[in-house]
Design a protein around this motif. Structure first.
Motif, PDB file in Angstrom:
ATOM      1  N   GLU A  34      -7.222   2.384  -3.010  1.00 43.70           N
ATOM      2  CA  GLU A  34      -6.107   2.691  -3.903  1.00 43.70           C
ATOM      3  C   GLU A  34      -6.569   2.877  -5.336  1.00 43.70           C
ATOM      4  N   LYS A  54      -7.828  -1.626   1.779  1.00 41.86           N
ATOM      5  CA  LYS A  54      -7.033  -0.586   1.118  1.00 41.86           C
ATOM      6  C   LYS A  54      -7.037  -0.716  -0.399  1.00 41.86           C
ATOM      7  N   ARG A  55      -7.243  -1.919  -0.918  1.00 42.26           N
ATOM      8  CA  ARG A  55      -7.081  -2.134  -2.358  1.00 42.26           C
ATOM      9  C   ARG A  55      -8.075  -1.316  -3.168  1.00 42.26           C
ATOM     10  N   TYR A 105       0.623   4.417   1.256  1.00 44.79           N
ATOM     11  CA  TYR A 105      -0.132   5.226   2.201  1.00 44.79           C
ATOM     12  C   TYR A 105       0.095   6.716   1.991  1.00 44.79           C
ATOM     13  N   THR A 117       0.815  -1.215   0.000  1.00 46.87           N
ATOM     14  CA  THR A 117       0.000   0.000   0.000  1.00 46.87           C
ATOM     15  C   THR A 117       0.848   1.263   0.000  1.00 46.87           C
TER      16      THR A 117
END
Length: 267
Positions: free
Chosen positions: A260, A256-257, A17, A15
């Motif tokens: 993103e 998170k995917r 961030y 990730t």
């Protein structure tokens, strides 16, 4: 008195961030009209251009953590959050996870409160709002507060809370044993909850943000529509695929995917 937002952003194997935080910085300024600082080890000036202040710091891992949306364990650089009181450049700070999507001015009401320290006590899964959602932790079912969003002023009370979190971080195995926490990975939500118990004299009388934190679990697919509106795809209790849309509501994107993908498409 200075006032601003603060995010930690340390990239791991999966990730970015920093990119998530930079995207969210634009949302924060647009809705809350406050400057945004980031704590990171990133040196890429282009990536950091969205922030009003950049505070360079070495990442501190809390261990590894399995992410369902990636189907693998990744390094979890989350153990620096107890240092936020020392590192924040603001007198009053809105401390946010980089995956907490600001889509409204609701947190402005929290900034306008007179309390020294506030955070979420309750959270809800947006797709199942009536069901209990991570209310306790450990073998003793200790009440959980969320470190995802914290408002604090640099006062003695707030300092005690963050100092207690540092103590818990430094003695994590002891507190794991004491509270019956199975996972060896350090988690800020647990450390915060334990610290609030200590500082409140174990009365658990804590100033909470007066509404539950909307959340999306990693298995829920989320897509950006337009103007702070999103569509989610999920499976209900009967394992049927459902879709819903919402807008003008902040939410914690625990997966998170998908977030993103949203950030990449808006770049």
């Amino acid at each position: 008195m200075t006032r601003g937002a603060l995010m930690f952003a340390f990239n791991n194997e999966q990730t970015d961030y920093v990119k998530l935080a930079a995207w969210n910085a634009g949302n924060i300024r647009r809705h809350l009209n406050i400057p945004v600082a980031v704590i990171t080890d990133c040196e890429d000036s282009a990536k950091l251009s969205e922030f009003d202040q950049v505070i360079h710091c070495k990442p501190e891992s809390g261990g590894s953590r399995y992410f369902e949306d990636y189907d693998q364990s990744v390094t979890w650089y989350n153990a620096g959050r107890p240092d936020a009181w020392d590192l924040s450049p603001w007198d009053q700070t809105l401390l946010l996870d980089s995956d907490y999507v600001v889509s409204s001015n609701h947190l402005g009401m929290v900034l306008d409160r007179s309390q020294d320290f506030m955070c979420y006590r309750n959270a809800i899964d947006i797709t199942r709002p009536a069901e209990p959602f991570l209310l306790t932790f450990g073998n003793h079912n200790f009440p959980m507060w969320w470190a995802t969003v914290i408002m604090f002023r640099k006062t003695i009370t707030s300092g005690f809370i963050f100092d207690s979190m540092k103590m818990i971080r430094a003695n994590w195995q002891h507190y794991r044993d004491l509270y019956g926490i199975a996972s060896p990975t350090y988690r800020n939500d647990y450390a915060l909850s334990i610290a609030l118990g200590i500082v409140s004299g174990h009365t658990l009388q804590v100033d909470a943000i007066p509404w539950p934190m909307p959340s999306l679990v990693p298995s829920t697919e989320v897509k950006f529509l337009c103007h702070d509106s999103y569509e989610v795809t999920y499976r209900n209790s009967e394992n049927k695929t459902k879709r819903m849309t919402f807008g003008g509501m902040d939410f914690h994107a625990m997966g998170k995917r998908h977030l993103e993908t949203i950030v990449e498409s808006s770049a």
